[in-house]
Design a protein around this motif. Sequence first.
Motif, PDB file in Angstrom:
ATOM      1  N   THR A 177      12.136  65.025 135.481  1.00  0.00           N
ATOM      2  CA  THR A 177      12.792  66.010 134.623  1.00  0.00           C
ATOM      3  C   THR A 177      14.288  66.129 134.899  1.00  0.00           C
ATOM      4  N   HIS A 178      14.708  65.774 136.102  1.00  0.00           N
ATOM      5  CA  HIS A 178      16.129  65.845 136.453  1.00  0.00           C
ATOM      6  C   HIS A 178      16.772  64.458 136.506  1.00  0.00           C
ATOM      7  N   GLY A 179      16.105  63.483 135.898  1.00  0.00           N
ATOM      8  CA  GLY A 179      16.572  62.106 135.983  1.00  0.00           C
ATOM      9  C   GLY A 179      17.926  61.849 135.362  1.00  0.00           C
ATOM     10  N   ARG A 180      18.400  62.730 134.497  1.00  0.00           N
ATOM     11  CA  ARG A 180      19.700  62.545 133.853  1.00  0.00           C
ATOM     12  C   ARG A 180      20.801  63.376 134.524  1.00  0.00           C
ATOM     13  N   ALA A 229      20.385  63.290 140.662  1.00  0.00           N
ATOM     14  CA  ALA A 229      19.170  62.485 140.582  1.00  0.00           C
ATOM     15  C   ALA A 229      18.996  61.551 141.784  1.00  0.00           C
ATOM     16  N   PRO A 230      20.051  60.853 142.263  1.00  0.00           N
ATOM     17  CA  PRO A 230      19.852  59.970 143.424  1.00  0.00           C
ATOM     18  C   PRO A 230      19.331  60.697 144.652  1.00  0.00           C
ATOM     19  N   ALA A 231      19.811  61.923 144.895  1.00  0.00           N
ATOM     20  CA  ALA A 231      19.344  62.673 146.061  1.00  0.00           C
ATOM     21  C   ALA A 231      17.865  63.030 145.910  1.00  0.00           C
ATOM     22  N   ILE A 232      17.448  63.377 144.699  1.00  0.00           N
ATOM     23  CA  ILE A 232      16.041  63.688 144.442  1.00  0.00           C
ATOM     24  C   ILE A 232      15.182  62.444 144.657  1.00  0.00           C
ATOM     25  N   LEU A 233      15.667  61.307 144.176  1.00  0.00           N
ATOM     26  CA  LEU A 233      14.915  60.067 144.302  1.00  0.00           C
ATOM     27  C   LEU A 233      14.800  59.624 145.759  1.00  0.00           C
ATOM     28  N   THR A 251       6.950  57.509 138.312  1.00  0.00           N
ATOM     29  CA  THR A 251       8.347  57.934 138.364  1.00  0.00           C
ATOM     30  C   THR A 251       9.241  56.958 137.623  1.00  0.00           C
ATOM     31  N   GLU A 252       9.048  55.667 137.860  1.00  0.00           N
ATOM     32  CA  GLU A 252       9.877  54.671 137.175  1.00  0.00           C
ATOM     33  C   GLU A 252       9.696  54.744 135.664  1.00  0.00           C
ATOM     34  N   PRO A 289      20.157  55.614 134.071  1.00  0.00           N
ATOM     35  CA  PRO A 289      20.710  54.957 135.259  1.00  0.00           C
ATOM     36  C   PRO A 289      19.896  55.239 136.519  1.00  0.00           C
ATOM     37  N   ALA A 290      19.245  56.399 136.552  1.00  0.00           N
ATOM     38  CA  ALA A 290      18.434  56.746 137.716  1.00  0.00           C
ATOM     39  C   ALA A 290      17.270  55.780 137.893  1.00  0.00           C
ATOM     40  N   ALA A 291      16.811  55.166 136.803  1.00  0.00           N
ATOM     41  CA  ALA A 291      15.699  54.222 136.905  1.00  0.00           C
ATOM     42  C   ALA A 291      16.064  53.029 137.769  1.00  0.00           C
ATOM     43  N   GLN A 292      17.297  52.548 137.662  1.00  0.00           N
ATOM     44  CA  GLN A 292      17.730  51.422 138.479  1.00  0.00           C
ATOM     45  C   GLN A 292      17.864  51.839 139.946  1.00  0.00           C
TER      46      GLN A 292
END
Length: 290
Positions: A164-167, A171-175, A197-198, A205-208
């Motif tokens: 939900t916060h992927g944008r 986001a990187p810190a959550i991931l 998740t993916e 961009p968070a997907a990468q």
Amino acid sequence: MVNSSHEAMHRIFQEDPGIFTRTFRSLGVSFPDPVAVSLLPTDLTELKPLERRLDTLLRVDTAEGGGYLLAVEAQGRRDVAKESSWAYYLAHLRAKYGLGPVLLVVCQDEATALWAQGPFRIGPPQWPSLLVRPLVLGPHNVPVVTDASVAARDVPLAAFSAITHGRKPNAPAILHALATALKSVDEETATIFSELTELGLGNTPAAQVWRDLMAVDLSFFRSETSQRLRSEGRAEGQAEAVLLILDRRGLLLTDEAVHRIRTCTDPDTLHHWLERAITATTTEDLFTQH
């Protein structure tokens, strides 16, 4: 296997229905903890040629008896037609199952989430006959989980936070927190939530970022098979593990490097290369003496 970001979010509820009560309890809406959950058919089509389908429909039984239905919809944008569709879903479910339905709408952007909260009044303004009040989860109210220890205590919620916060900028810190938490669970569970998740992150961009993390954190070297191969000193298996990590991390593998790795028979050297493959920026770094 789920096949779209639209499906990934509500699949998390199927994997762990208890996430529903835990999440809304933190938002001040109390539901009893489930003691049994059943996945129900999502087809609400009648005899007339009009197809209506929910994303997910669960029957939740509680210790207090009775229970309720949990209907989950993933909503990507504002759609006024949904107001009447949701009213239909709720009335139809009440009539079909004799249980009170709860409509949960999952959104990935705040504007859609705020619209989906309603309430939607069905009928003339002076006397609406129906009032539709969805419960909504989105970036405006799903907790931001950046602490790995918190993520480890509730991996499904951490995965949902990442989606939900992927944008968002954080986001990187959550991931990173989620990736660390997945190391604390069994391999099957880690794989499920890694894939969900993916898929839920879609083309963001968070997907990468997530794919890069998974290439290291959930690669073959952490599997039970690889650990067994190392303990048994089977050089061939260790060599293949090294090559697999390098390949998943996208590093260039020359024929010379592949040959050198596969022909090595020293377990200590291979184990050293295995550890080095996790952080190497080039294949040559693998063989550099420090």
